[in-house]
Design a protein around this motif. Structure first.
Motif, PDB file in Angstrom:
ATOM      1  N   MET A 273      38.855 -15.301 -29.319  1.00 50.35           N
ATOM      2  CA  MET A 273      37.778 -16.057 -30.007  1.00 50.35           C
ATOM      3  C   MET A 273      37.996 -15.891 -31.618  1.00 50.35           C
ATOM      4  SD  MET A 273      34.061 -16.201 -28.672  1.00 50.35           S
ATOM      5  CE  MET A 273      33.980 -16.886 -27.223  1.00 50.35           C
TER       6      MET A 273
ATOM      7  N   HIS B 102      34.748 -10.501 -32.743  1.00 52.60           N
ATOM      8  CA  HIS B 102      34.482 -10.324 -31.424  1.00 52.60           C
ATOM      9  C   HIS B 102      35.714  -9.487 -30.737  1.00 52.60           C
ATOM     10  CE1 HIS B 102      32.151 -14.286 -31.026  1.00 52.60           C
ATOM     11  NE2 HIS B 102      32.637 -14.458 -31.884  1.00 52.60           N
TER      12      HIS B 102
ATOM     13  N   GLN C 259      38.264  -7.544 -28.826  1.00 53.41           N
ATOM     14  CA  GLN C 259      39.379  -7.997 -27.997  1.00 53.41           C
ATOM     15  C   GLN C 259      39.834  -7.064 -27.032  1.00 53.41           C
ATOM     16  OE1 GLN C 259      41.127 -10.684 -29.766  1.00 53.41           O
ATOM     17  NE2 GLN C 259      39.121 -10.549 -30.929  1.00 53.41           N
TER      18      GLN C 259
ATOM     19  N   ARG D 242      33.496 -10.897 -21.415  1.00 51.32           N
ATOM     20  CA  ARG D 242      34.423 -11.586 -22.278  1.00 51.32           C
ATOM     21  C   ARG D 242      35.047 -12.818 -21.558  1.00 51.32           C
ATOM     22  NH1 ARG D 242      38.504  -8.878 -24.034  1.00 51.32           N
ATOM     23  NH2 ARG D 242      38.783 -10.389 -25.469  1.00 51.32           N
TER      24      ARG D 242
ATOM     25  N   SER E 184      28.774 -15.837 -23.106  1.00 55.07           N
ATOM     26  CA  SER E 184      28.707 -14.511 -23.362  1.00 55.07           C
ATOM     27  C   SER E 184      29.989 -13.799 -24.177  1.00 55.07           C
ATOM     28  CB  SER E 184      28.638 -13.571 -22.172  1.00 55.07           C
ATOM     29  OG  SER E 184      29.539 -13.736 -21.323  1.00 55.07           O
ATOM     30  N   THR E 185      29.591 -12.714 -24.985  1.00 55.04           N
ATOM     31  CA  THR E 185      30.598 -12.226 -25.814  1.00 55.04           C
ATOM     32  C   THR E 185      30.372 -10.668 -26.135  1.00 55.04           C
ATOM     33  OG1 THR E 185      32.207 -12.524 -27.824  1.00 55.04           O
ATOM     34  CG2 THR E 185      29.811 -12.710 -28.133  1.00 55.04           C
TER      35      THR E 185
ATOM     36  N   TRP F  65      24.645 -15.687 -33.179  1.00 58.03           N
ATOM     37  CA  TRP F  65      25.455 -16.137 -31.883  1.00 58.03           C
ATOM     38  C   TRP F  65      24.778 -17.226 -30.967  1.00 58.03           C
ATOM     39  CZ3 TRP F  65      26.107 -16.087 -26.730  1.00 58.03           C
ATOM     40  CH2 TRP F  65      27.392 -16.305 -26.164  1.00 58.03           C
TER      41      TRP F  65
END
Length: 150
Positions: free
Chosen positions: A1, A17, A19, A50, A55-56, A106
């Protein structure tokens, strides 16, 4: 992202974000922060958060090392925060609040009107943190059912 988290700032920390390469460090951070439970697989939780657009996991780094995280998502009506974690030796320096603000931002960017979170009733320190930053404890009864057979 590639979404930037420019609004989130705390000196000495970079926000982004999570990874793929962060997965082991995230799980270890959550363990050190006392957030893991035997019935929840943190690796599965990371993968699930993810994989979709709703969502994140946001992370804070200091000198390239993971210093904190927050999982954030929404169901279209309510936003939810999970796994707000800060390295134990970095707690009480504003990093948790900065991560929470990043999660709120967010959600705001997705027009989600309300943020919810769950805290175990006996976790007085965490309850105090959320109260101190303006969250209200709401009288609710939570029902649940395991769908994974655990």
């Amino acid at each position: 992202m590639t979404e930037t988290l420019a609004a989130t700032a705390i000196e000495g920390f970079a926000f982004s974000h999570a990874q793929d390469t962060d997965t082991p460090a995230l799980a270890a951070l959550w363990e050190r922060a006392g957030l893991t439970r035997p019935w929840n697989d943190p690796l599965a939780d990371i993968a699930l958060a993810r994989r979709g657009p709703h969502s994140t996991i946001l992370v804070a780094r200091r000198g390239g090392a993971l210093a904190g995280s927050v999982m954030v998502g929404h169901d279209g009506h309510r936003g939810w925060v999970y796994y707000l974690a800060v390295e134990p030796d970095l707690q009480r320096k504003g990093l948790g609040r900065a991560l929470l603000t990043a999660a709120e931002d967010w959600l705001r960017a997705r027009a989600v009107p309300k943020l919810m979170l769950l805290v175990r009733p006996d976790n007085e320190a965490v309850r105090g943190f959320y109260a101190a930053v303006g969250y209200l404890e709401e009288p609710r009864v939570v029902f649940s059912r395991r769908l994974d057979g655990k």
